[in-house]
Write an enzyme that holds these catalytic residues in place. Structure first.
Site, PDB file in Angstrom:
ATOM      1  N   SER A 102       0.953  -1.153  -0.222  1.00 46.02           N
ATOM      2  CA  SER A 102      -0.075  -0.051  -0.053  1.00 46.02           C
ATOM      3  C   SER A 102       0.793   1.426   0.063  1.00 46.02           C
ATOM      4  CB  SER A 102      -0.873  -0.083   1.269  1.00 46.02           C
ATOM      5  OG  SER A 102      -1.815  -1.350   1.160  1.00 46.02           O
TER       6      SER A 102
HETATM    7  N1  SAH Z   1      -0.427  -4.845   4.235  1.00 45.48           N
HETATM    8  C1  SAH Z   1       0.351  -5.195   2.662  1.00 45.48           C
HETATM    9  C2  SAH Z   1      -0.457  -4.928   1.660  1.00 45.48           C
HETATM   10  C3  SAH Z   1      -1.212  -6.109   1.310  1.00 45.48           C
HETATM   11  S1  SAH Z   1      -1.785  -6.281  -0.454  1.00 45.48           S
HETATM   12  C4  SAH Z   1       1.549  -4.548   3.012  1.00 45.48           C
HETATM   13  O1  SAH Z   1       1.907  -3.424   3.733  1.00 45.48           O
HETATM   14  O2  SAH Z   1       2.543  -4.787   1.985  1.00 45.48           O
HETATM   15  C5  SAH Z   1      -2.997  -7.551  -0.164  1.00 45.48           C
HETATM   16  C6  SAH Z   1      -2.467  -8.701   0.258  1.00 45.48           C
HETATM   17  O3  SAH Z   1      -3.555  -9.810   0.692  1.00 45.48           O
HETATM   18  C7  SAH Z   1      -1.530  -9.655  -0.635  1.00 45.48           C
HETATM   19  O4  SAH Z   1      -0.660  -9.758  -0.146  1.00 45.48           O
HETATM   20  C8  SAH Z   1      -2.602 -10.783  -0.870  1.00 45.48           C
HETATM   21  O5  SAH Z   1      -2.103 -12.033  -0.889  1.00 45.48           O
HETATM   22  C9  SAH Z   1      -3.222 -10.825   0.603  1.00 45.48           C
HETATM   23  N2  SAH Z   1      -4.707 -11.838   0.610  1.00 45.48           N
HETATM   24  C10 SAH Z   1      -5.607 -11.821  -0.338  1.00 45.48           C
HETATM   25  N3  SAH Z   1      -6.583 -12.559  -0.123  1.00 45.48           N
HETATM   26  C11 SAH Z   1      -6.272 -13.191   1.226  1.00 45.48           C
HETATM   27  C12 SAH Z   1      -6.985 -14.047   1.995  1.00 45.48           C
HETATM   28  N4  SAH Z   1      -8.136 -14.670   1.726  1.00 45.48           N
HETATM   29  N5  SAH Z   1      -6.235 -14.361   3.113  1.00 45.48           N
HETATM   30  C13 SAH Z   1      -4.942 -13.575   3.488  1.00 45.48           C
HETATM   31  N6  SAH Z   1      -4.502 -12.961   2.872  1.00 45.48           N
HETATM   32  C14 SAH Z   1      -5.089 -12.433   1.559  1.00 45.48           C
END
Ligand code: SAH
Length: 204
Positions: free
Chosen positions: A54
């Protein structure tokens, strides 16, 4: 531009306000989580498999709304690079961060270690149902978009407690549910764009 300049920008824009949140951002070098020359730009960046870290202003807005406290137990769904988990870790007592993608799970763990954060447990799995074995939580935060707030995660929230999630499709609404004295109050904090929550089947 380095991490300090990035944080000072967020402060001068009025996005970072609280002293302890500003400190947590300063102590967390975004360059560890987002390699390359663009690490300190205020932009979301690709990490792996179409996922993104993000943008710093988004993490700043979320932390200022969430106001994690040193006594809090926090659940994050969507660990990604581990950046927001590291900031949450510096502001809370204990953080559980669930990541569905095995490669990102490994990356998040290693980045958090490099950043010197020890109170974050990264868990490999599907976070759509929360983490009942570690519930209840003072704060729950979705770092991926959901069509609606999953009821099961609301049930894993302490009273009082705060849940935050980007809700909807396309441009989502940054929604907050506050639990207090047995009641839930909802707030809307404007349009955001997060990658959508993935189903376990989407990985194979
Ligand atoms: N907070 C992170 C950004 C996250 S992007 C940072 O600071 O870098 C969203 C993330 O959610 C991705 O890595 C994706 O793989 C994960 N994601 C998507 N669906 C998910 C699920 N059902 N359970 C756990 N993680 C999930």
């Amino acid at each position: 531009m380095g991490n300090r300049e990035m944080v000072e920008c967020l402060v001068s824009e009025g996005l970072l306000k609280s002293g302890r949140i500003i400190r947590a951002f300063k102590e967390t070098d975004r360059g560890i989580f987002c390699p390359g020359r663009m690490a300190y730009e205020d932009a979301a960046m690709p990490i792996k498999g179409g996922q993104t870290i993000s943008a710093p202003h988004m993490v700043a807005i979320m932390m200022e709304l969430l106001q994690p406290r040193k006594t809090d137990k926090v659940l994050e769904i969507g660990g990604g690079s581990g950046y927001s988990a590291a900031i949450l870790g510096r502001l809370s007592r204990k953080v559980f961060s669930i990541e569905i993608d095995p490669e990102l799970y490994k990356i998040a763990r290693s980045n958090l270690k490099k950043s010197g954060v020890k109170n974050v447990s990264v868990i490999l799995g599907d976070g759509s149902k929360g983490l009942p074995e570690a519930a209840p939580f003072d704060k729950v935060v979705f770092a991926c978009a959901v069509p609606e707030i999953p009821r099961k995660t609301l049930n894993q929230l302490k009273d009082p407690g705060i849940l935050m999630a980007p809700v909807g499709e396309g441009i989502q609404d940054l929604a907050i549910a506050r639990k207090n004295k047995g009641k839930l109050a909802y707030e809307s904090h404007g349009g955001v764009v997060f990658v959508p929550l993935r189903k376990p089947s989407s990985l194979s």
